[in-house]
Design an enzyme around this catalytic site. Structure first.
Site, short mmCIF file in Angstrom:
data_model
loop_
_atom_site.label_atom_id
_atom_site.label_comp_id
_atom_site.label_asym_id
_atom_site.label_seq_id
_atom_site.Cartn_x
_atom_site.Cartn_y
_atom_site.Cartn_z
N HIS A 24 0.81 -1.23 0.00
CA HIS A 24 0.00 0.00 0.00
C HIS A 24 0.84 1.28 0.00
O HIS A 24 0.74 2.14 0.87
CB HIS A 24 -1.10 0.00 1.07
CG HIS A 24 -0.70 -0.35 2.49
ND1 HIS A 24 0.23 0.35 3.19
CD2 HIS A 24 -1.16 -1.31 3.32
CE1 HIS A 24 0.34 -0.16 4.40
NE2 HIS A 24 -0.49 -1.18 4.50
N HIS A 78 -3.97 -9.50 14.77
CA HIS A 78 -4.14 -8.30 13.94
C HIS A 78 -4.97 -8.67 12.72
O HIS A 78 -4.70 -9.67 12.06
CB HIS A 78 -2.74 -7.81 13.54
CG HIS A 78 -2.72 -6.59 12.69
ND1 HIS A 78 -3.70 -5.63 12.70
CD2 HIS A 78 -1.79 -6.16 11.78
CE1 HIS A 78 -3.38 -4.67 11.85
NE2 HIS A 78 -2.24 -4.97 11.27
N GLU A 80 -5.48 -6.92 9.83
CA GLU A 80 -5.15 -6.46 8.47
C GLU A 80 -4.99 -7.67 7.56
O GLU A 80 -4.53 -8.73 7.96
CB GLU A 80 -3.89 -5.58 8.48
CG GLU A 80 -3.74 -4.84 7.17
CD GLU A 80 -2.73 -3.69 7.18
OE1 GLU A 80 -2.05 -3.49 8.19
OE2 GLU A 80 -2.64 -2.99 6.15
N ASP A 82 -3.09 -8.80 5.35
CA ASP A 82 -1.86 -9.59 5.14
C ASP A 82 -1.73 -10.68 6.20
O ASP A 82 -0.93 -11.61 6.04
CB ASP A 82 -0.60 -8.71 5.08
CG ASP A 82 -0.49 -7.72 6.22
OD1 ASP A 82 -1.53 -7.29 6.75
OD2 ASP A 82 0.64 -7.36 6.57
N HIS A 145 -0.68 -1.16 14.83
CA HIS A 145 -1.01 0.13 14.28
C HIS A 145 -2.48 0.21 13.86
O HIS A 145 -2.88 1.17 13.20
CB HIS A 145 -0.10 0.44 13.08
CG HIS A 145 -0.33 -0.49 11.90
ND1 HIS A 145 -0.76 -0.02 10.67
CD2 HIS A 145 -0.27 -1.83 11.76
CE1 HIS A 145 -0.90 -1.01 9.83
NE2 HIS A 145 -0.62 -2.13 10.46
N ASP A 164 2.62 -6.70 14.14
CA ASP A 164 3.45 -5.91 13.22
C ASP A 164 4.66 -5.26 13.91
O ASP A 164 5.65 -4.92 13.24
CB ASP A 164 2.62 -4.80 12.57
CG ASP A 164 1.80 -5.30 11.39
OD1 ASP A 164 2.11 -6.36 10.84
OD2 ASP A 164 0.86 -4.60 11.01
N TYR A 192 10.33 0.10 8.10
CA TYR A 192 9.01 -0.34 8.57
C TYR A 192 8.45 0.66 9.59
O TYR A 192 7.29 1.07 9.52
CB TYR A 192 9.13 -1.74 9.21
CG TYR A 192 7.80 -2.40 9.38
CD1 TYR A 192 7.29 -3.22 8.37
CD2 TYR A 192 7.02 -2.17 10.49
CE1 TYR A 192 6.04 -3.79 8.49
CE2 TYR A 192 5.77 -2.74 10.62
CZ TYR A 192 5.29 -3.55 9.63
OH TYR A 192 4.04 -4.11 9.75
N HIS A 225 6.18 -10.05 10.51
CA HIS A 225 6.95 -9.89 9.26
C HIS A 225 8.44 -10.00 9.56
O HIS A 225 8.91 -9.45 10.57
CB HIS A 225 6.72 -8.50 8.64
CG HIS A 225 5.32 -8.22 8.22
ND1 HIS A 225 4.72 -8.84 7.15
CD2 HIS A 225 4.40 -7.36 8.72
CE1 HIS A 225 3.49 -8.37 7.00
NE2 HIS A 225 3.26 -7.48 7.95
FE1 FEO Z 1 -0.74 -4.20 9.72
FE2 FEO Z 1 1.30 -6.61 8.61
O1 FEO Z 1 -0.31 -5.73 8.78
#
Ligand code: FEO
Length: 399
Positions: A24, A78, A80, A82, A145, A164, A192, A225
């Site tokens: 994004h 989380h 999101e 991903d 976040h 994250d 990041y 990640h």
């Molecule tokens: Fe906030 Fe890795 O997604």
């Protein structure tokens, strides 16, 4: 990614995305990983899933250890996409006894997947669940976040699953921080932070303080990640401390875009003045630098000097896009000034000043505008401005 055992019966089972180059709007030149963790206990537990496109990798990895249908608990740290994109498929396949998430997590899952019937078990900070031999304690990390974000701490093994936070977009077959080049991992960690977590720095300061107060004994930090921290936890925790306190180097960035090189000439004269004072300088022509790399440099610099030619009473599009991007990331504690060449109306400097003021960044100069091509007098003024800003950098930041 094949599976890796973090501790006895605890596996990394997520996926590597070698190909992703845009997240994004954030350039991910080194790809990324979507980490997920499997805990084999009386209640077999999966922490997080992966992006929908990588479901097959997740399932393949889990199947090297157990059949996915045997998973009892699913924890969503989380929502999101991903990390949750594979959630509907996993719910269908596993039919877990319980789906643990934060209160905001439950709302977000329902708003994403429209399944109020899933077996939610809402957990809040301090709540604990037993998996049999092991215990997981939860810590809500709202707005780190996303509103739903939370950490899961595996007490007996002292592993913090940090969602994250402390992550990096860094694809590697190696799973631990001591198996890869630490300087690369730290560079990706800074990127990041600058592009995802920067606006939440005040919350991160509080979180670091409350984790310190809780006296959590942490042996490993496993983010969603990149690599898992086991040998360099102090390095990443200290870096988060510095970044969240807006500590920066005696360094200035000259960030610009130019139509016919006039603004560019001004930029280099400002850069020369800055260099004369002894501060570190980076010249950043937005034609050649991705906005997310620029933000990584902004994180580490005390001053930003921003220039654009005026185009159609406005800014050059690269600069307009960059300022909009930076505005959302709310860099704090910077000194700033604007400059630019123009033909007849010359609004660019005022527009940059206004954008910086909106970001609550301290303007240390009114800004320098010059009609058409800079002459020697204009370039001398630019150099003088660079020297003044350099002196401010050396004598104290906006904080
Ligand atoms: Fe906030 Fe890795 O997604």
């Amino acid at each position: 990614m094949t599976t890796t055992e973090l501790a006895q019966g605890i596996y990394s089972v997520g996926a590597i995305d070698w190909d992703v180059r845009d997240f994004h709007g954030y350039s991910t030149y080194r790809g990324t990983t979507y980490n997920a963790f499997l805990i084999i206990d009386e209640k077999i537990t999966l922490i997080d899933t992966v992006k929908r496109s990588h479901l097959d990798q997740l399932l393949r990895n889990i199947r090297t250890i157990i059949e996915p249908e045997k998973i009892d608990y699913l924890i969503v740290n989380h929502v999101e996409m991903d990390h949750s994109g594979s959630l509907p498929a996993m719910m269908e396949l596993i039919k877990p006894e319980k789906l643990f998430c934060s209160p905001m997590g439950q709302k977000a899952i329902i708003e994403h997947f429209h399944r109020p019937d899933w077996p939610y078990e809402v957990v809040k900070s301090g709540n604990e669940i037993s998996l049999g031999k092991r215990t997981i304690s939860f810590l809500e990390t709202r707005m780190l976040h996303w509103p739903d974000s939370m950490f899961s701490y595996l007490k007996e093994e002292k592993i913090l699953f940090s969602s994250d936070a402390f992550g990096q977009h860094f694809a590697s077959s190696e799973r631990f921080d001591d198996e890869v080049d630490l300087s690369v991992v730290m560079q990706e960690s800074a990127k990041y932070y600058a592009n995802i977590l920067y606006p939440y720095s005040p919350l991160i300061r509080k979180l670091l303080a409350s984790v310190a107060e809780m006296n959590l004994d942490i042996r490993m930090i496993a983010p969603d990640h990149g690599v898992i921290w086991r040998s360099h936890m102090e390095t990443i925790l200290n870096a988060y401390g510095r970044w969240s306190r807006n500590e920066a180097e005696n360094r200035a960035l000259v960030i610009y875009d130019s139509m016919w090189h006039s603004t560019e000439e001004m930029a280099h004269a400002i850069g020369a003045g800055l260099q004369e004072t002894g501060v570190g300088v980076a010249m950043i022509n937005l034609k050649y630098h991705h906005r997310s790399d620029v933000m990584t440099q902004v994180l580490g610099a005390k001053a930003i000097v921003i220039g654009s030619s005026t185009l159609n009473n406005g800014l050059l599009p690269q600069m307009a896009g960059f300022l909009m991007y930076m505005r959302g990331l709310k860099p704090a504690g910077k000194l700033a000034a604007a400059f630019g060449s123009f033909g007849w109306s010359g609004e660019a400097v005022a527009l940059i000043n206004s954008a910086l003021t909106d970001m609550k960044i301290e303007l240390v100069e009114e800004g320098l505008r010059h009609k058409y091509v800079p002459d020697a007098a204009c370039l001398a003024e630019c150099t003088a401005m660079g020297k003044r800003i350099g002196a401010r950098v050396l004598n104290g930041s906006a904080d």
